[in-house]
Scaffold this motif. Structure first.
Motif, short mmCIF file in Angstrom:
data_model
loop_
_atom_site.label_atom_id
_atom_site.label_comp_id
_atom_site.label_asym_id
_atom_site.label_seq_id
_atom_site.Cartn_x
_atom_site.Cartn_y
_atom_site.Cartn_z
N ALA A 129 48.91 -21.72 -11.53
CA ALA A 129 49.10 -22.25 -12.89
C ALA A 129 50.53 -22.05 -13.37
CB ALA A 129 48.12 -21.57 -13.84
N ARG A 130 51.10 -20.91 -13.07
CA ARG A 130 52.46 -20.62 -13.52
C ARG A 130 53.49 -21.48 -12.79
NH1 ARG A 130 56.42 -15.61 -12.76
NH2 ARG A 130 57.90 -16.23 -14.34
N MET A 131 53.34 -21.61 -11.49
CA MET A 131 54.34 -22.34 -10.70
C MET A 131 54.23 -23.86 -10.84
SD MET A 131 56.29 -20.13 -9.25
CE MET A 131 56.13 -19.16 -10.72
N ARG A 132 53.03 -24.33 -11.22
CA ARG A 132 52.80 -25.78 -11.37
C ARG A 132 53.10 -26.53 -10.07
NH1 ARG A 132 49.49 -27.30 -14.48
NH2 ARG A 132 50.36 -29.39 -14.51
N ILE A 133 52.73 -25.92 -8.96
CA ILE A 133 52.88 -26.55 -7.65
C ILE A 133 51.52 -27.05 -7.21
CG2 ILE A 133 53.47 -26.20 -5.22
CD1 ILE A 133 55.39 -23.99 -6.11
N PRO A 134 51.40 -28.32 -6.84
CA PRO A 134 50.11 -28.83 -6.36
C PRO A 134 49.63 -28.01 -5.17
CG PRO A 134 51.66 -30.63 -6.68
CD PRO A 134 52.44 -29.35 -6.82
N PHE A 135 48.29 -27.87 -5.04
CA PHE A 135 47.74 -27.08 -3.96
C PHE A 135 46.54 -27.76 -3.33
CE2 PHE A 135 45.16 -25.84 -7.52
CZ PHE A 135 43.91 -25.53 -6.99
N PHE A 136 46.28 -27.35 -2.11
CA PHE A 136 45.07 -27.77 -1.41
C PHE A 136 44.56 -26.57 -0.65
CE2 PHE A 136 48.51 -28.52 1.53
CZ PHE A 136 48.01 -28.24 2.79
N THR A 137 43.34 -26.66 -0.17
CA THR A 137 42.75 -25.54 0.56
C THR A 137 42.37 -25.98 1.96
OG1 THR A 137 40.47 -26.03 -0.12
CG2 THR A 137 41.76 -24.60 -1.57
N THR A 138 42.24 -24.97 2.81
CA THR A 138 41.60 -25.21 4.10
C THR A 138 40.10 -25.15 3.83
OG1 THR A 138 41.51 -22.86 4.65
CG2 THR A 138 43.49 -24.07 5.34
N GLN A 139 39.31 -25.47 4.82
CA GLN A 139 37.87 -25.40 4.61
C GLN A 139 37.42 -23.99 4.30
OE1 GLN A 139 35.96 -27.44 7.88
NE2 GLN A 139 37.12 -29.30 7.49
N MET A 140 38.05 -22.99 4.91
CA MET A 140 37.67 -21.60 4.67
C MET A 140 38.33 -21.01 3.43
SD MET A 140 37.55 -20.24 8.61
CE MET A 140 37.01 -18.60 8.21
N GLY A 141 39.30 -21.68 2.86
CA GLY A 141 39.96 -21.21 1.64
C GLY A 141 39.42 -21.87 0.39
N LYS A 142 38.47 -22.77 0.56
CA LYS A 142 37.92 -23.51 -0.57
C LYS A 142 37.30 -22.56 -1.59
CE LYS A 142 35.20 -27.56 -1.57
NZ LYS A 142 34.41 -28.65 -1.02
N GLY A 143 37.61 -22.79 -2.86
CA GLY A 143 37.08 -21.97 -3.94
C GLY A 143 37.96 -20.80 -4.32
#
Length: 168
Positions: free
Chosen positions: A37-51
């Motif tokens: 939230a602070r950095m305002r950098i878009p993110f995505f997850t791996t399948q195991m990092g989801k959530g």
């Protein structure tokens, strides 16, 4: 290495954050949510990092898999820096990182396992909770993305070009 990572991230024009399995530890999720939230950098997850971080934000791009041609992989292709947090090569690789030309910053509690599909150029090793906690010195004290950082943007909107507080 923290300074090197901050330099790479601050120089990025199109950074992305990738959250992997090791980021999904209960002690990390709050700090990582604040970091994103602070950095305002878009993110995505791996399948195991989801959530790890809530997907209820305009910064969330989705969960990566070994597919091609979807909007998430287009964003990955266009990124110049990818910050991997908690990624381990035991996970199914979300994309092949060789020959794409991005700078990969590895942030984890253990060194990266260098393989054909994962070759980070910068590593920051340590407790994942600590470098992403705003009160810590080093990583967060030297804001790596002041133009995108919500706190820095708010602070700069309250000051004039001379650095004095704006009135009215």
């Amino acid at each position: 290495m923290i300074a090197a990572a901050a330099d790479v991230i601050s120089g990025a024009r199109r950074p992305l954050i990738m959250l992997g399995a090791a980021a999904a530890r209960p002690r990390c999720t709050h700090a990582l949510s604040e970091f994103v939230a602070r950095m305002r950098i878009p993110f995505f997850t791996t399948q195991m990092g989801k959530g790890t971080v809530s997907g209820c934000t305009d910064l969330y791009l989705g969960t990566a898999a070994l597919t091609e041609g979807d909007y998430l992989h287009e964003a990955i292709d266009q990124a110049d820096v990818i910050i991997t947090i908690g990624h381990d090569t035991v996970e199914k690789p979300p994309f092949t990182m060789h020959s794409r030309g991005q700078t990969i910053v590895h942030l984890d509690y253990q060194p990266a396992t260098i393989e054909e599909v994962y070759v980070p150029q910068v590593e920051v090793i340590g407790d994942l909770h600590t470098p992403c906690t705003p009160s810590q010195t080093g990583w967060m004290a030297r804001c790596p993305t002041p133009k995108r950082c919500s706190r820095c943007v708010k602070a700069s909107s309250r000051t004039s070009p001379t650095g004095r507080p704006k009135i009215g």
